[in-house]
Design a protein around this motif. Sequence first.
Motif, PDB file in Angstrom:
ATOM      1  N   TYR A  44       1.001  -1.575  -0.123  1.00  0.00           N
ATOM      2  CA  TYR A  44      -0.036  -0.113  -0.130  1.00  0.00           C
ATOM      3  C   TYR A  44       0.869   0.840   0.123  1.00  0.00           C
ATOM      4  O   TYR A  44       0.694   2.216  -0.956  1.00  0.00           O
ATOM      5  CB  TYR A  44      -1.291  -0.319   1.292  1.00  0.00           C
ATOM      6  CG  TYR A  44      -2.178   1.305   1.171  1.00  0.00           C
ATOM      7  CD1 TYR A  44      -3.011   0.589   0.895  1.00  0.00           C
ATOM      8  CD2 TYR A  44      -2.281   2.400   1.855  1.00  0.00           C
ATOM      9  CE1 TYR A  44      -4.311   1.813   0.772  1.00  0.00           C
ATOM     10  CE2 TYR A  44      -2.465   3.188   1.957  1.00  0.00           C
ATOM     11  CZ  TYR A  44      -3.954   3.231   0.915  1.00  0.00           C
ATOM     12  OH  TYR A  44      -4.841   4.354   0.827  1.00  0.00           O
ATOM     13  N   LYS A  45       1.939   0.789   0.869  1.00  0.00           N
ATOM     14  CA  LYS A  45       2.693   2.266   1.288  1.00  0.00           C
ATOM     15  C   LYS A  45       2.872   2.753  -0.726  1.00  0.00           C
ATOM     16  O   LYS A  45       3.582   4.115  -1.032  1.00  0.00           O
ATOM     17  CB  LYS A  45       3.885   1.761   1.888  1.00  0.00           C
ATOM     18  CG  LYS A  45       3.750   2.486   3.273  1.00  0.00           C
ATOM     19  CD  LYS A  45       4.893   1.629   3.820  1.00  0.00           C
ATOM     20  CE  LYS A  45       6.212   2.173   3.498  1.00  0.00           C
ATOM     21  NZ  LYS A  45       7.411   1.787   4.169  1.00  0.00           N
ATOM     22  N   LYS A  46       3.877   1.608  -1.419  1.00  0.00           N
ATOM     23  CA  LYS A  46       4.588   1.619  -2.450  1.00  0.00           C
ATOM     24  C   LYS A  46       3.165   1.995  -3.645  1.00  0.00           C
ATOM     25  O   LYS A  46       3.412   3.231  -4.363  1.00  0.00           O
ATOM     26  CB  LYS A  46       5.325   0.616  -2.874  1.00  0.00           C
ATOM     27  CG  LYS A  46       5.673   0.790  -3.834  1.00  0.00           C
ATOM     28  CD  LYS A  46       6.271  -0.813  -4.419  1.00  0.00           C
ATOM     29  CE  LYS A  46       8.143  -0.746  -5.873  1.00  0.00           C
ATOM     30  NZ  LYS A  46       8.250  -1.700  -6.176  1.00  0.00           N
ATOM     31  N   ALA A  47       2.307   0.915  -3.705  1.00  0.00           N
ATOM     32  CA  ALA A  47       1.105   1.557  -4.391  1.00  0.00           C
ATOM     33  C   ALA A  47       0.704   3.227  -4.371  1.00  0.00           C
ATOM     34  O   ALA A  47       0.621   3.844  -5.679  1.00  0.00           O
ATOM     35  CB  ALA A  47       0.343   0.914  -4.092  1.00  0.00           C
ATOM     36  N   PHE A  48       0.691   3.785  -3.628  1.00  0.00           N
ATOM     37  CA  PHE A  48      -0.113   5.073  -3.050  1.00  0.00           C
ATOM     38  C   PHE A  48       0.976   6.536  -2.531  1.00  0.00           C
ATOM     39  O   PHE A  48       0.945   7.351  -2.117  1.00  0.00           O
ATOM     40  CB  PHE A  48      -1.533   4.926  -2.026  1.00  0.00           C
ATOM     41  CG  PHE A  48      -2.724   3.897  -2.545  1.00  0.00           C
ATOM     42  CD1 PHE A  48      -3.005   4.733  -3.636  1.00  0.00           C
ATOM     43  CD2 PHE A  48      -2.321   2.681  -2.487  1.00  0.00           C
ATOM     44  CE1 PHE A  48      -4.016   4.216  -4.421  1.00  0.00           C
ATOM     45  CE2 PHE A  48      -3.441   2.525  -3.158  1.00  0.00           C
ATOM     46  CZ  PHE A  48      -3.926   2.860  -3.718  1.00  0.00           C
ATOM     47  N   ASN A  49       2.174   5.756  -2.425  1.00  0.00           N
ATOM     48  CA  ASN A  49       3.653   6.168  -2.238  1.00  0.00           C
ATOM     49  C   ASN A  49       3.455   7.411  -0.134  1.00  0.00           C
ATOM     50  O   ASN A  49       3.258   8.896  -0.926  1.00  0.00           O
ATOM     51  CB  ASN A  49       3.641   7.993  -3.297  1.00  0.00           C
ATOM     52  CG  ASN A  49       5.135   8.409  -2.938  1.00  0.00           C
ATOM     53  OD1 ASN A  49       5.925   8.144  -2.251  1.00  0.00           O
ATOM     54  ND2 ASN A  49       5.052  10.101  -2.917  1.00  0.00           N
ATOM     55  N   VAL A  50       2.368   6.339   0.725  1.00  0.00           N
ATOM     56  CA  VAL A  50       2.400   7.033   1.185  1.00  0.00           C
ATOM     57  C   VAL A  50       3.590   6.517   2.441  1.00  0.00           C
ATOM     58  O   VAL A  50       4.065   5.352   2.400  1.00  0.00           O
ATOM     59  CB  VAL A  50       0.853   6.981   2.319  1.00  0.00           C
ATOM     60  CG1 VAL A  50       0.046   7.647   1.486  1.00  0.00           C
ATOM     61  CG2 VAL A  50       0.589   5.444   2.360  1.00  0.00           C
ATOM     62  N   ASP A  51       3.334   6.886   4.352  1.00  0.00           N
ATOM     63  CA  ASP A  51       4.718   6.281   5.462  1.00  0.00           C
ATOM     64  C   ASP A  51       3.506   5.278   5.425  1.00  0.00           C
ATOM     65  O   ASP A  51       2.633   4.977   5.603  1.00  0.00           O
ATOM     66  CB  ASP A  51       4.675   7.884   6.087  1.00  0.00           C
ATOM     67  CG  ASP A  51       3.575   7.823   6.993  1.00  0.00           C
ATOM     68  OD1 ASP A  51       2.252   7.902   6.254  1.00  0.00           O
ATOM     69  OD2 ASP A  51       3.491   8.832   7.895  1.00  0.00           O
ATOM     70  N   THR A  52       4.503   4.650   6.102  1.00  0.00           N
ATOM     71  CA  THR A  52       3.946   3.556   6.834  1.00  0.00           C
ATOM     72  C   THR A  52       3.348   3.311   7.675  1.00  0.00           C
ATOM     73  O   THR A  52       1.935   3.106   7.918  1.00  0.00           O
ATOM     74  CB  THR A  52       5.321   2.994   8.058  1.00  0.00           C
ATOM     75  OG1 THR A  52       6.182   2.598   6.858  1.00  0.00           O
ATOM     76  CG2 THR A  52       4.483   1.496   8.574  1.00  0.00           C
ATOM     77  N   LEU A  53       3.179   4.404   8.780  1.00  0.00           N
ATOM     78  CA  LEU A  53       1.314   4.990   9.689  1.00  0.00           C
ATOM     79  C   LEU A  53       0.137   5.540   8.696  1.00  0.00           C
ATOM     80  O   LEU A  53      -1.135   5.045   9.274  1.00  0.00           O
ATOM     81  CB  LEU A  53       1.646   5.993  10.137  1.00  0.00           C
ATOM     82  CG  LEU A  53       3.017   5.703  11.653  1.00  0.00           C
ATOM     83  CD1 LEU A  53       3.800   6.553  12.292  1.00  0.00           C
ATOM     84  CD2 LEU A  53       2.322   4.170  12.335  1.00  0.00           C
TER      85      LEU A  53
END
Length: 124
Positions: A44-53
């Motif tokens: 999910y982090k990679k797909a949507f370019n967000v941080d872990t939390l």
Amino acid sequence: MSNSPKKKSLSPRRHRMNPEQRIASARSTDWVKTYPGKKLVKGYKKAFNVDTLTAIAELRILGVMFPKGYEQRVRQAIIDAAAARKRKKEERKRREEELFGNDSDETFAFIAGYTTGGVPFGVT
């Protein structure tokens, strides 16, 4: 050929979404159920370019259940990594000071002297 200037290429749309758009996109594409990998948060982090939390929070909204204490362990790991980076930076600075001593600064490896105006000069 047109005389218009070239358009700058943008990052993928899913990387430019706000939280509501990301969640709506993940719901509409059934992202969680169709994800082929085992590491859901990382995907999910990679797909949507967000941080872990952020990934954990948004996956919870999408209905994913995480083991008890998982988010706290992730938070602690992030804090530990930041502390390790800080220690490493301080150690590097300490070794530089040992190596170059007081006759150097950020600009010069060796300060040969100072001008009448107080500006240092030496070997960069």
